[in-house]
Write a protein that holds these residues in place. Structure first.
Motif, mmCIF file in Angstrom:
data_model
loop_
_atom_site.group_PDB
_atom_site.id
_atom_site.type_symbol
_atom_site.label_atom_id
_atom_site.label_comp_id
_atom_site.label_asym_id
_atom_site.label_seq_id
_atom_site.Cartn_x
_atom_site.Cartn_y
_atom_site.Cartn_z
ATOM 1 N N VAL A 7 28.917 45.474 38.181
ATOM 2 C CA VAL A 7 28.111 46.269 37.252
ATOM 3 C C VAL A 7 29.048 47.094 36.375
ATOM 4 C CG1 VAL A 7 26.301 48.006 37.016
ATOM 5 C CG2 VAL A 7 26.224 46.371 38.908
ATOM 6 N N GLN A 8 29.354 46.573 35.193
ATOM 7 C CA GLN A 8 30.249 47.265 34.270
ATOM 8 C C GLN A 8 29.495 47.836 33.072
ATOM 9 O OE1 GLN A 8 33.661 47.700 34.393
ATOM 10 N NE2 GLN A 8 34.046 46.612 36.303
ATOM 11 N N GLN A 9 28.327 47.275 32.757
ATOM 12 C CA GLN A 9 27.546 47.704 31.612
ATOM 13 C C GLN A 9 26.123 48.036 32.062
ATOM 14 O OE1 GLN A 9 28.762 47.880 28.417
ATOM 15 N NE2 GLN A 9 30.796 47.173 29.013
ATOM 16 N N LYS A 10 25.362 48.645 31.169
ATOM 17 C CA LYS A 10 23.959 48.910 31.478
ATOM 18 C C LYS A 10 23.222 47.578 31.615
ATOM 19 C CE LYS A 10 23.563 53.492 29.400
ATOM 20 N NZ LYS A 10 23.337 54.164 30.692
ATOM 21 N N ILE A 11 22.337 47.491 32.606
ATOM 22 C CA ILE A 11 21.621 46.251 32.893
ATOM 23 C C ILE A 11 20.257 46.276 32.203
ATOM 24 C CG2 ILE A 11 20.705 44.779 34.734
ATOM 25 C CD1 ILE A 11 22.699 46.075 36.634
ATOM 26 N N PRO A 12 19.894 45.210 31.487
ATOM 27 C CA PRO A 12 18.595 45.192 30.808
ATOM 28 C C PRO A 12 17.431 45.053 31.783
ATOM 29 C CG PRO A 12 19.697 43.078 30.550
ATOM 30 C CD PRO A 12 20.688 43.993 31.204
ATOM 31 N N CYS A 63 30.607 53.080 41.313
ATOM 32 C CA CYS A 63 32.050 53.167 41.536
ATOM 33 C C CYS A 63 32.690 51.799 41.329
ATOM 34 C CB CYS A 63 32.359 53.661 42.949
ATOM 35 S SG CYS A 63 31.640 55.264 43.367
ATOM 36 N N TYR A 64 34.003 51.788 41.319
ATOM 37 C CA TYR A 64 34.761 50.572 41.005
ATOM 38 C C TYR A 64 36.083 50.636 41.761
ATOM 39 C CZ TYR A 64 37.469 47.497 37.731
ATOM 40 O OH TYR A 64 38.252 46.532 37.145
ATOM 41 N N VAL A 65 36.563 49.506 42.240
ATOM 42 C CA VAL A 65 37.854 49.460 42.928
ATOM 43 C C VAL A 65 38.832 48.645 42.098
ATOM 44 C CG1 VAL A 65 39.103 48.694 44.990
ATOM 45 C CG2 VAL A 65 36.832 49.731 45.224
ATOM 46 N N ALA A 66 39.955 49.263 41.765
ATOM 47 C CA ALA A 66 40.983 48.594 40.957
ATOM 48 C C ALA A 66 42.318 49.295 41.172
ATOM 49 C CB ALA A 66 40.608 48.615 39.472
ATOM 50 N N LEU A 67 43.364 48.684 40.676
ATOM 51 C CA LEU A 67 44.698 49.253 40.819
ATOM 52 C C LEU A 67 44.864 50.497 39.954
ATOM 53 C CD1 LEU A 67 46.953 46.056 40.817
ATOM 54 C CD2 LEU A 67 46.698 47.686 42.706
ATOM 55 N N TYR A 68 45.613 51.462 40.495
ATOM 56 C CA TYR A 68 46.025 52.640 39.741
ATOM 57 C C TYR A 68 47.415 53.018 40.226
ATOM 58 C CZ TYR A 68 46.274 57.474 38.078
ATOM 59 O OH TYR A 68 46.679 58.635 37.467
ATOM 60 N N GLN A 69 48.361 52.985 39.304
ATOM 61 C CA GLN A 69 49.755 53.268 39.628
ATOM 62 C C GLN A 69 50.249 52.433 40.799
ATOM 63 O OE1 GLN A 69 49.904 57.569 40.121
ATOM 64 N NE2 GLN A 69 49.933 57.922 37.910
ATOM 65 N N GLY A 70 49.851 51.150 40.766
ATOM 66 C CA GLY A 70 50.347 50.194 41.762
ATOM 67 C C GLY A 70 49.640 50.224 43.097
ATOM 68 N N GLN A 71 48.573 51.022 43.234
ATOM 69 C CA GLN A 71 47.846 51.131 44.499
ATOM 70 C C GLN A 71 46.352 50.977 44.233
ATOM 71 O OE1 GLN A 71 48.584 54.850 46.481
ATOM 72 N NE2 GLN A 71 47.150 54.457 48.151
ATOM 73 N N PHE A 72 45.639 50.389 45.191
ATOM 74 C CA PHE A 72 44.203 50.226 45.021
ATOM 75 C C PHE A 72 43.506 51.576 45.181
ATOM 76 C CE2 PHE A 72 45.226 45.784 46.105
ATOM 77 C CZ PHE A 72 44.671 45.190 44.981
ATOM 78 N N TYR A 73 42.687 51.894 44.183
ATOM 79 C CA TYR A 73 41.980 53.173 44.137
ATOM 80 C C TYR A 73 40.490 52.942 43.938
ATOM 81 C CZ TYR A 73 45.329 57.092 43.977
ATOM 82 O OH TYR A 73 46.225 58.074 44.310
ATOM 83 N N LEU A 226 38.197 44.802 48.268
ATOM 84 C CA LEU A 226 37.108 45.208 47.373
ATOM 85 C C LEU A 226 37.544 45.234 45.908
ATOM 86 C CD1 LEU A 226 35.811 48.225 49.505
ATOM 87 C CD2 LEU A 226 34.729 45.978 49.328
ATOM 88 N N GLN A 227 38.756 44.798 45.640
ATOM 89 C CA GLN A 227 39.287 44.899 44.283
ATOM 90 C C GLN A 227 38.391 44.197 43.263
ATOM 91 O OE1 GLN A 227 42.797 42.470 43.260
ATOM 92 N NE2 GLN A 227 42.799 41.747 45.379
ATOM 93 N N GLU A 228 38.237 44.861 42.115
ATOM 94 C CA GLU A 228 37.422 44.398 40.987
ATOM 95 C C GLU A 228 35.929 44.333 41.312
ATOM 96 O OE1 GLU A 228 38.457 44.136 37.868
ATOM 97 O OE2 GLU A 228 40.370 44.851 38.642
ATOM 98 N N GLN A 229 35.527 44.919 42.421
ATOM 99 C CA GLN A 229 34.101 45.009 42.737
ATOM 100 C C GLN A 229 33.558 46.373 42.317
ATOM 101 O OE1 GLN A 229 32.361 43.568 46.436
ATOM 102 N NE2 GLN A 229 34.329 42.734 47.047
ATOM 103 N N THR A 230 32.281 46.419 42.024
ATOM 104 C CA THR A 230 31.611 47.701 41.830
ATOM 105 C C THR A 230 30.737 47.974 43.048
ATOM 106 O OG1 THR A 230 29.814 46.638 40.581
ATOM 107 C CG2 THR A 230 31.634 47.589 39.310
ATOM 108 N N LEU A 231 30.577 49.248 43.353
ATOM 109 C CA LEU A 231 29.842 49.671 44.530
ATOM 110 C C LEU A 231 29.021 50.905 44.184
ATOM 111 C CD1 LEU A 231 33.197 49.352 45.294
ATOM 112 C CD2 LEU A 231 32.166 48.923 47.516
#
Length: 359
Positions: A7-12, A63-73, A226-231
């Motif tokens: 879920v990255q954008q508003k859902i219709p 929320c979203y899980v992705a890399l930040y400064q080389g670590q998963f955040y 969980l990388q690149e997933q939204t929660l």
């Protein structure tokens, strides 16, 4: 656990919507509300929503899980919004031109008119088309550098946000969807921080159990998984706590991966049938439904779209049985700064309802 659309954008909405000039049931200070008509959204028809996978729409914060400064955040949702002056100009433009971007409301046209416009194919099915108001009304002009509030340097735009000259472009609501990393030092996101341990690289997650269709499982999952997933972050201090988790003295929060809670035997996409299902079926004690279509399109319906209250009594999620399963590493979580240390002694315990979980 089935991995579905992020879920990255508003859902219709699954139905075409209309705006009523009356106080919103969802937003306290909003003097209008968006309601569904009985006409299915052409976007949903084109995506073949009748064959989509229906999941529970959760009432929390994205929320979203992705890399930040080389670590998963873990990243918190932070939409970049216009400042007061730009907001005022934009609302005036919207009032004058009704909207700055949109689609043709096909329900207002008769069948012969649709044929004349070329919007009916050989099978008498309405063709899905998208038209920018640029085709027939002047567009609103944004200056992204000057019109928008300052965001942290670590802020990033959400996926699929359009860009022009290297700058992200606002959506039709005048917002730029985006994310900011959740750092322990930022008290604004303390409830986000409570469900992650960056030293151990894990997050506290609620998901369906493996051995029981109705059982929910509270567990710790590696952020890397969980990388690149939204929660959805749900819990005591999020959106009024509709699921009844924890208490002010002992708050409980957890992350639920989007698309992970299936809706069992969902009703057909029909206004009256959906409305009845939400009101009369025990499975309908949810905030809404999100349909995950085979082409990746996400479509939703919210109780407020149908003129129904939320929450309205005990929720389906809060009444489901739950078990705490932290695995063999539970002892390592006892020294964690977040909620994992509180859940560690509960490892293996089962509760008759999710809302009965307590320390």
């Amino acid at each position: 656990m089935r991995r579905l659309g992020s879920v990255q954008q508003k859902i219709p909405c699954v139905f075409l919507t209309d705006v009523k000039e009356e106080a919103s049931r969802k937003h306290e200070h909003q003097q209008f509300q968006v309601v569904a008509t009985e006409n299915v959204n052409p976007v949903a028809l084109e995506a073949n929503v009748d064959c989509a996978f229906a999941t529970e729409k959760l009432d929390g914060t994205c929320c979203y899980v992705a890399l930040y400064q080389g670590q998963f955040y873990l990243w918190a949702r932070l939409d970049r919004k216009p400042n007061k002056q730009a907001e005022k100009r934009f609302r005036k433009h919207q009032h004058t031109h009704k909207s700055c971007k949109g689609t043709i409301t096909l329900a207002r046209y008769t069948f012969p008119m649709l044929q004349w416009f070329g919007l009916i194919n050989r099978n008498n099915r309405v063709l899905v088309i998208y038209l920018s108001i640029l085709d027939f009304l002047p567009d609103f002009s944004w200056n992204v550098e000057e019109d928008f509030k300052i965001v942290p340097e670590s802020w990033i735009p959400a996926h699929r946000v359009k860009h022009s000259n290297g700058h992200p472009i606002p959506d039709e609501h005048g917002h730029i969807p985006g994310w900011v990393p959740v750092q322990k030092s930022n008290k604004q996101y303390c409830w986000h921080s409570s469900v992650v341990d960056y030293e151990l690289g894990v997050a506290l997650v609620l998901k369906p159990g493996c051995d029981d269709d109705d059982l929910l499982e509270i567990t710790a999952l590696p952020l890397a998984d969980l990388q690149e997933q939204t929660l959805e972050l749900i819990g005591t201090n999020v959106n009024g706590n509709p699921y009844g988790l924890g208490s002010k003295k002992q708050p409980i929060h957890c992350l639920v991966p989007h698309g992970s809670i299936p809706v069992r035997n969902p009703p057909p996409v029909n206004f009256q049938l959906l409305r009845s299902w939400f009101q009369e079926n025990c499975e309908g004690r949810v905030e809404g439904i999100v349909w995950h279509c085979n082409d990746g399109t996400l479509i939703k319906i919210h109780r407020h779209h149908l003129g129904l209250r939320w929450p309205d009594g005990e929720t389906r999620l809060g009444s489901r049985p739950a078990v705490v399963r932290l695995g063999g590493a539970s002892a390592a979580y006892s020294d964690s700064e977040g909620l994992l240390s509180w859940f560690s002694p509960l490892n293996g315990q089962r509760f008759s309802r999710l809302q009965d979980v307590h320390f």
